[in-house]
Design an enzyme around this catalytic site. Structure first.
Site, PDB file in Angstrom:
ATOM      1  N   CYS A   2       0.881  -1.163   0.000  1.00 36.62           N
ATOM      2  CA  CYS A   2       0.000   0.000   0.000  1.00 36.62           C
ATOM      3  C   CYS A   2       0.914   1.207   0.000  1.00 36.62           C
ATOM      4  O   CYS A   2       2.110   1.080   0.215  1.00 36.62           O
ATOM      5  CB  CYS A   2      -0.842   0.060   1.280  1.00 36.62           C
ATOM      6  N   GLY A  28      -0.651   0.573  -5.017  1.00 40.84           N
ATOM      7  CA  GLY A  28      -1.973  -0.002  -4.779  1.00 40.84           C
ATOM      8  C   GLY A  28      -3.001   0.611  -5.692  1.00 40.84           C
ATOM      9  O   GLY A  28      -3.078   1.838  -5.786  1.00 40.84           O
ATOM     10  N   ASN A 103       0.491   0.974   6.032  1.00 42.05           N
ATOM     11  CA  ASN A 103       1.135   0.129   5.027  1.00 42.05           C
ATOM     12  C   ASN A 103       1.888  -0.962   5.781  1.00 42.05           C
ATOM     13  O   ASN A 103       2.720  -0.654   6.632  1.00 42.05           O
ATOM     14  CB  ASN A 103       2.103   0.969   4.178  1.00 42.05           C
ATOM     15  N   GLY A 104       1.595  -2.215   5.451  1.00 40.77           N
ATOM     16  CA  GLY A 104       2.265  -3.338   6.116  1.00 40.77           C
ATOM     17  C   GLY A 104       1.260  -4.382   6.533  1.00 40.77           C
ATOM     18  O   GLY A 104       0.078  -4.283   6.195  1.00 40.77           O
ATOM     19  N   TYR A 245      11.400  -5.121  -6.621  1.00 40.53           N
ATOM     20  CA  TYR A 245      10.249  -4.948  -7.508  1.00 40.53           C
ATOM     21  C   TYR A 245       9.342  -3.769  -7.175  1.00 40.53           C
ATOM     22  O   TYR A 245       8.918  -3.021  -8.055  1.00 40.53           O
ATOM     23  CB  TYR A 245       9.397  -6.236  -7.498  1.00 40.53           C
TER      24      TYR A 245
HETATM   25  P1  AMP Z   1       4.645 -14.630 -11.598  1.00 40.10           P
HETATM   26  O1  AMP Z   1       4.012 -14.398 -12.924  1.00 40.10           O
HETATM   27  O2  AMP Z   1       3.658 -15.118 -10.579  1.00 40.10           O
HETATM   28  O3  AMP Z   1       5.876 -15.482 -11.632  1.00 40.10           O
HETATM   29  O4  AMP Z   1       5.091 -13.211 -11.032  1.00 40.10           O
HETATM   30  C1  AMP Z   1       6.263 -12.600 -11.455  1.00 40.10           C
HETATM   31  C2  AMP Z   1       5.967 -11.356 -12.217  1.00 40.10           C
HETATM   32  O5  AMP Z   1       5.087 -10.481 -11.488  1.00 40.10           O
HETATM   33  C3  AMP Z   1       7.228 -10.566 -12.470  1.00 40.10           C
HETATM   34  O6  AMP Z   1       7.125 -10.039 -13.804  1.00 40.10           O
HETATM   35  C4  AMP Z   1       7.220  -9.452 -11.440  1.00 40.10           C
HETATM   36  O7  AMP Z   1       7.671  -8.243 -11.991  1.00 40.10           O
HETATM   37  C5  AMP Z   1       5.780  -9.345 -10.989  1.00 40.10           C
HETATM   38  N1  AMP Z   1       5.630  -9.408  -9.530  1.00 40.10           N
HETATM   39  C6  AMP Z   1       6.451  -9.970  -8.620  1.00 40.10           C
HETATM   40  N2  AMP Z   1       5.948  -9.862  -7.375  1.00 40.10           N
HETATM   41  C7  AMP Z   1       4.784  -9.231  -7.487  1.00 40.10           C
HETATM   42  C8  AMP Z   1       3.783  -8.823  -6.559  1.00 40.10           C
HETATM   43  N3  AMP Z   1       3.911  -9.089  -5.256  1.00 40.10           N
HETATM   44  N4  AMP Z   1       2.706  -8.198  -7.051  1.00 40.10           N
HETATM   45  C9  AMP Z   1       2.586  -7.945  -8.356  1.00 40.10           C
HETATM   46  N5  AMP Z   1       3.485  -8.298  -9.296  1.00 40.10           N
HETATM   47  C10 AMP Z   1       4.576  -8.939  -8.867  1.00 40.10           C
END
Ligand code: AMP
Length: 452
Positions: A2, A28, A103-104, A245
């Site tokens: 968030c 978010g 946030n958390g 990320y």
């Molecule tokens: P996945 O498709 O489940 O392997 O997620 C990895 C992809 O989603 C990568 O392209 C990341 O940039 C992105 N990503 C990683 N962690 C998150 C997160 N917590 N929420 C949204 N996107 C994420």
């Protein structure tokens, strides 16, 4: 996951809160809201489901005149995605008005909620943040700082908070400092925000990070800092995934520059690699700095090989696998003229479930790519996060039960390499301040119940 912001001034700040919140939209997209304290010491607020620009229009902002205020953008990691769970939360306690944005994630909120319910508190949301509001009011005896300190004795886990009270704007960072919180200034205004970008965008200057375990009270142009406990020195554990990320490229969190960290991660990946390929392609947007670093080190030409549809939101949080898959296809499409006949190093920041990489590799191959070598600028995500990053149950994390070779086969890459945890530390200049539990399972606070 968030974003929070707070501004204290002696002039109306609703527009600035709006722009500041807008700059935190990446943290978010489900819901958002603003609460302001007006000249009569009343708190007015508006919250809604959707993006900042959709929820907070001119009409809403004109009803939110106030000199001090807080805002929140939400990505749910605790409680469902409903209007009732939007923040800031607000209430009245012993005739004093209070509003908070959080946030958390608290690790002991179920226990605390049950205890408060047994005392007769009636909850209106299903989010952990409401527990904080009620503990603050339960122990409020005339000083917001004292009640925050008492609340900090009870709540365990990750919390960066902005609190709007009649005594002023309060900013709090938990003793581990899991989630970021930055203090800045513009003229006579003080700004606290999850990320420095809001302060810069508002034309202000970043002063410093709020320290882990620090409570800051801002009122009448004065900033007072308090320690949670004088003898309390817990080791800092900033979330490394903010740098991998989550935070924007222009964020500087606890003196680590997110963009430089990401570029360096890509450089180190290339140093540890010996693959021969024709081009490097980033997965936009999160893979771009890593790909720049990889290209700089390897000298393999960097090309834009995937076109991103900027109007598709988060595919990651879609509830079903088929929705996540169509979401990735809609979001990213290969540029055939660039990838056809080429051996590609594809760079992304992380693999969580494996959905994105599997679909991208398949579509790159269908577009004629000769080989796809996937390189990830972080280690395999093997453990769920209990501190506010949306990494799902362990059973859904592709790396929790599979070897790198099994993952490679599953996603259809010609080769696959991750950054090691040591290399990740190197990218962060060996600063020993990070929680890396999603990679190594070393939880700074033991979760009450660990998920399978
Ligand atoms: P996945 O498709 O489940 O392997 O997620 C990895 C992809 O989603 C990568 O392209 C990341 O940039 C992105 N990503 C990683 N962690 C998150 C997160 N917590 N929420 C949204 N996107 C994420």
């Amino acid at each position: 996951m968030c974003g929070i912001i707070g501004i204290s001034s002696d002039k109306d700040i609703s527009k600035e809160l709006y722009y500041g919140l807008y700059s935190l939209q990446h943290r978010g997209q489900e819901s958002c809201g603003i609460a302001v304290l007006n000249e009569d010491n009343n708190i007015n607020y508006h919250r809604g489901m959707g993006l900042v620009s959709d929820v907070l229009k001119e009409k809403e902002l004109s009803n939110l005149k106030g000199h001090t205020g807080i805002g929140h953008v939400r990505y749910s990691t605790s409680g469902g995605s409903h209007l009732s769970n939007c923040q800031p939360l607000a209430g009245v306690c012993r005739r004093k008005k209070l509003s908070i944005a959080h946030n958390g994630n608290l690790v002991n909120h179920d226990y605390l909620r049950q205890t408060l319910e047994e005392e007769g508190f009636m909850f209106q949301t299903s989010i952990d943040s409401e527990v904080i509001l009620y503990i603050l009011s339960r122990y409020y005896k005339g000083s917001i700082i004292d009640s925050v300190k008492i609340a900090m004795d009870y709540i365990k886990g990750a919390y960066s908070l902005v609190i709007l009270s009649e005594e002023g704007l309060v900013a709090v960072r938990d003793p581990h400092g899991f989630r970021p919180l930055v203090l800045g200034k513009k003229g006579d205004k003080y700004i606290v925000s999850s990320e420095s970008c809001s302060i810069e965008i508002l034309g202000g200057e970043v002063i410093r990070d709020i320290e882990p375990g620090e409570i800051v009270l801002i009122n009448n142009g004065e900033v007072k800092s308090y320690n949670y406990r004088d003898n309390y020195k817990e080791k800092q554990k900033t979330c490394i995934f903010e740098h991998v990320y989550f935070a924007r490229n222009d964020a500087i969190i606890d003196k680590v520059n997110a963009y430089e960290f990401r570029v360096k991660s890509g450089q180190i990946l290339a140093q540890e690699d010996d693959i021969e390929a024709d081009i490097v392609i980033p997965v936009p947007d999160s893979g771009i700095p890593g790909a720049l670093g990889y290209n700089k080190e390897s000298k393999i030409p960097l090309k834009e090989g995937l076109v991103k549809n900027r109007y598709v939101g988060r595919t990651f949080i879609k509830p079903t696998q088929s929705e996540r898959e169509i979401g990735v296809k809609l979001k990213l499409n290969p540029l055939t003229s660039v990838v056809k006949g080429k051996s590609i190093v594809l760079i992304d920041d992380s693999i969580v479930r494996g959905t994105t990489s599997k679909i991208l590799i398949d579509s790159l191959k269908k577009a004629g790519a000769k080989e796809v070598h996937l390189r990830i600028t972080s280690p395999p995500v093997k453990y769920s996060c209990y501190f506010g990053i949306d990494t799902p149950k362990r059973s859904q994390l592709i790396a929790s039960k599979n070897s790198v070779e099994d993952i490679r086969k599953e996603i259809g890459a010609d080769s696959l390499k991750f950054l090691s945890t040591d290399a990740l530390m190197k990218a962060a200049d060996f600063k020993n301040i990070f929680c890396m539990a999603c990679f190594n399972g070393n939880y700074p606070i033991k979760p009450m119940v660990e998920e399978d």
